[in-house]
Scaffold this active site. Structure first.
Site, PDB file in Angstrom:
ATOM      1  N   GLY A 137      42.998  11.104   6.385  1.00 39.68           N
ATOM      2  CA  GLY A 137      44.078  11.227   7.347  1.00 39.68           C
ATOM      3  C   GLY A 137      45.302  11.771   6.670  1.00 39.68           C
ATOM      4  CG  ASP A 175      41.742 -10.665  -0.460  1.00 33.23           C
ATOM      5  OD1 ASP A 175      40.954 -11.640  -0.515  1.00 33.23           O
ATOM      6  OD2 ASP A 175      41.519  -9.634   0.186  1.00 33.23           O
ATOM      7  CB  VAL A 198      45.033   9.354   2.896  1.00 37.56           C
ATOM      8  CG1 VAL A 198      44.242   8.261   2.190  1.00 37.56           C
ATOM      9  CG2 VAL A 198      46.486   8.972   2.998  1.00 37.56           C
ATOM     10  N   GLY A 249      49.357  11.332   6.218  1.00 35.72           N
ATOM     11  CA  GLY A 249      50.482  10.438   6.422  1.00 35.72           C
ATOM     12  C   GLY A 249      51.763  11.233   6.428  1.00 35.72           C
TER      13      GLY A 249
END
Ligand SMILES: *[C@@H]1O[C@H](CO)[C@@H](O)[C@H](O)[C@H]1NC(C)=O
Ligand SMILES: *[C@@H]1O[C@H](CO)[C@@H](O)[C@H](O)[C@H]1NC(C)=O
Ligand SMILES: *[C@@H]1O[C@H](CO)[C@@H](O)[C@H](O)[C@H]1NC(C)=O
Ligand SMILES: *[C@@H]1O[C@H](CO)[C@@H](O)[C@H](O)[C@H]1NC(C)=O
Ligand SMILES: *[C@@H]1O[C@H](CO)[C@@H](O)[C@H](O)[C@H]1NC(C)=O
Ligand SMILES: *[C@@H]1O[C@H](CO)[C@@H](O)[C@H](O)[C@H]1NC(C)=O
Length: 606
Positions: A421, A478, A428, A423
């Site tokens: 995509g 995480d 990206v 940005g």
């Protein structure tokens, strides 16, 4: 001297000048009439060769005409007619327009008669180069030659033997040579279909005539309309050359002229020797040297080194200094002696040009590469690359944060093949680094103990850095094996800061409103209290250590239920079954101690 005397003197001078003047050709239209032919100047011609200069009634131009007799047998008297002279060959012939000489009949089984006769007693005869031809379908023609007999020719339209100059139903027969007159007939043989078909006969010089199609308009009606000529031969006097040479008035007396016996079989003619121009007659145009070097000639041009030498009656070619060859176009021409040096020089020039071009191209390439490298470096500086590098260096040098080179990105993204995509700032692309999770839990990939230990140590350092050393402490929130990326040297990168939060500097606790993280890694304390602390990351790290030790996934399926790996691990360590859950792919006696140490560390984390 009185006036009368002056006039008399002038007349006298004029007379002398006139009689002594060199003969010049008389002009008639576009033609020059020269000895032995004459128009008005009888003293510059030969008796019997007078021609008339008059307007051609067909074309309207001035042309010399020749008088001969023609008509049909019924004529009581011979009738004289003008025949236009098309061409004079001073070696003994001329061509007249004979289009009006013909015999034609369009009545079945009947012929017409005609005759042609140059002035009797004159120098002209009918050349044998002419042909007697008959044109038409089932046409017939004949000529008689005195008491000797008759020659006959029949034309059928299917004839395969038509002469090439007359394809439409023609037949041709030769004429006796140099006859002074000709009696002939032409007409229709018979008509099978009772239709009118014409037959026509004439005498002509084939080189002047062509009928290649069946355009009947060319001859039906009032004769053969297409132009055709008749060749007449002539000669001077009744003497042949050997006799003429002995006479005082020898016509071919001019230098470089020669005498030949006349083609008419009577008398002689003159011509110039090769290399000389003129008609060869003393009272004609004499013979002058031909300048072969003028205009096109046999020598190669001066620009090629050729030199033409004109000599009386001949010429020679040669080559200028520095050239070799005979200078003749059809000979060895002229070749520059230095042409080999010239070739070498050309080769040298070409190769040095190529060399210089290659060097120039090389330089250009280097410069453009340098310029693009400069541009990249400039972009890197302008976009804070240096500061980033410095900060990373100040971070302790470990590659917890890495600046990827263009080459590395190219490899990871498979040459930027998959665009994910665009940005606001950049495009990206999809890039792939192998995850620890995959290495641990897939069949093909397995990690050695040394690598696992290294991963543990570096991950610990990374977590410690983000917790303690970064200017603004960060909880990762995480930590898991799939977020620890390995490059091709198995150097781990802690990735996916998507859930990370800046740690408030004043408070060691961060309140969040929802549970997050990955099942199997999440600190049960955090789940219970919803308070995420640095200890929660440490717990998750503990789970990663257990994964490294056991090769098992953080969530285990036992029958229908799932249980957390850390529970399984803790119960095993409490029951002293630790060795049994170590990853069988790596467990060996000499490293068992290290593994037990890591297990103890994991227990502490958990
Ligand atoms: C006729 O003679 C003149 C010179 O007197 C010459 O220039 C011209 O070319 C000649 N014409 C022909 C058709 O020979
Ligand atoms: C020859 O004579 C014919 C008439 O018989 C005329 O039509 C033609 O134009 C002449 N051709 C030349 C070249 O004089
Ligand atoms: C042509 O032939 C006819 C018939 O044979 C004859 O009467 C006439 O004299 C001949 N003409 C010439 C010029 O020979
Ligand atoms: C050439 O012309 C002169 C007069 O100019 C004449 O006396 C002489 O006989 C002529 N020669 C020939 C061969 O006709
Ligand atoms: C032409 O030139 C060549 C070489 O210069 C010489 O051998 C030859 O005799 C010359 N021929 C004539 C006709 O002058
Ligand atoms: C070149 O051409 C001339 C004229 O056609 C001829 O006489 C001569 O022999 C030729 N020379 C060679 C070498 O063929």
């Amino acid at each position: 001297m009185d006036c009368r005397g002056v006039v008399r003197f002038l007349i006298c001078v004029c007379m002398v000048g006139f009689t002594g003047a060199k003969c010049v050709p008389e002009k008639c239209g576009s033609m020059n009439v020269s000895y032995p032919f004459w128009i008005k100047n009888s003293h510059c011609g030969y008796p019997g060769f007078q021609v008339t200069c008059r307007k051609d009634p067909y074309s309207g131009i001035l042309a010399p005409f020749f008088t001969a007799y023609s008509g049909n047998y019924t004529d009581e008297y011979l009738q004289g007619f003008y025949y236009r002279i098309i061409e004079i060959d001073y070696t003994g012939s001329l061509i007249i327009n004979s289009s009006s000489i013909w015999a034609q009949s369009c009545i079945s089984n009947s012929t017409a008669s005609a005759y042609f006769q140059p002035p009797l007693g004159g120098p002209f005869t009918i050349s044998m180069s002419n042909k007697f031809i008959v044109i038409g379908c089932n046409a017939v023609g004949s000529y008689t030659y005195g008491d000797w007999g008759e020659a006959r020719c029949v034309s059928t339209c299917d004839s395969q033997t038509d002469p090439p100059y007359c394809r439409y139903g023609c037949c041709e027969i030769t004429l006796p040579d140099n006859w002074a007159w000709l009696n002939f007939t032409g007409g229709s043989l018979f008509s099978l279909l009772n239709t009118t078909t014409c037959g026509l006969s004439t005498i002509l010089e084939p080189s002047t005539f062509t009928i290649v199609d069946n355009n009947t308009n060319l001859f039906w009606g009032d004769g053969l309309k297409a132009y055709h000529g008749l060749r007449l031969n002539w000669g001077i006097s009744l003497q042949n050359c050997s006799m003429a040479k002995a006479t005082a008035n020898y016509s071919c007396a001019s230098s470089n002229a020669e005498c030949i016996d006349s083609p008419s079989g009577q008398g002689h003619v003159c011509r110039c020797l090769p290399g000389y121009e003129g008609n060869g007659y003393s009272n004609g145009t004499d013979c002058t040297d031909t300048d072969e070097c003028k205009g096109s000639n046999m020598c190669v041009g001066a620009e090629e080194g050729g030199i033409c030498h004109n000599f009386a009656g001949t010429y020679n070619c040669s080559c200028a200094e520095g050239y070799k060859g005979d200078g003749f176009h059809n000979g060895t021409r002229c070749i520059s002696r230095s042409s080999n040096y010239l070739k070498l020089a050309i080769i040298g020039a070409v190769s040095s040009f190529v060399g210089v071009s290659m060097v120039a191209c090389g330089l250009f390439w280097c410069l453009s590469m340098r310029r693009s490298k400069h541009a990249r470096e400039k972009n890197f500086r302008q976009n804070g690359g240096i500061q980033l590098q410095e900060r990373i260096a100040s971070m302790g040098g470990k590659e917890s944060l890495k600046i990827f080179s263009e080459r590395e990105l190219e490899m990871a993204s498979n040459k930027f093949s998959t665009e994910l995509g665009k940005g606001g700032f950049a495009t990206v692309y999809k890039g792939v680094l192998v995850n620890v999770f995959d290495h641990l839990h897939s069949r093909e990939n397995h990690l050695t103990w040394k690598t696992r230990r290294q991963i543990a140590i570096e991950t610990a350092e990374a977590i410690a850095y983000v917790h303690l050393q970064a200017a603004q402490p960060i909880f990762h929130r995480d930590i898991k094996s799939s977020n620890i990326l390995l490059d091709n040297t198995f150097t781990p990168k802690v990735a996916d800061f998507g859930l990370s939060r800046l740690r408030p500097s004043d408070d060691r606790h961060l309140s969040i409103m929802f549970a997050s993280g990955t099942p199997g890694y999440v600190d049960p304390e955090f789940v219970r209290s919803n308070q995420f602390t640095d200890k929660s990351d440490v717990f998750s790290f503990g789970v990663v250590l257990v994964e490294l030790l056991t090769g098992l996934k953080p969530l285990l399926s036992i029958g229908e239920s799932t249980c957390a790996l850390y529970d399984h691990f803790l119960s095993a360590i409490n029951d002293n079954h630790l060795i049994e859950i170590f990853d069988p792919k790596v467990v060996k006696e000499e490293i068992q101690g290290q593994m037990e140490n890591m297990a103890r560390l994991a227990k502490a984390c958990l």
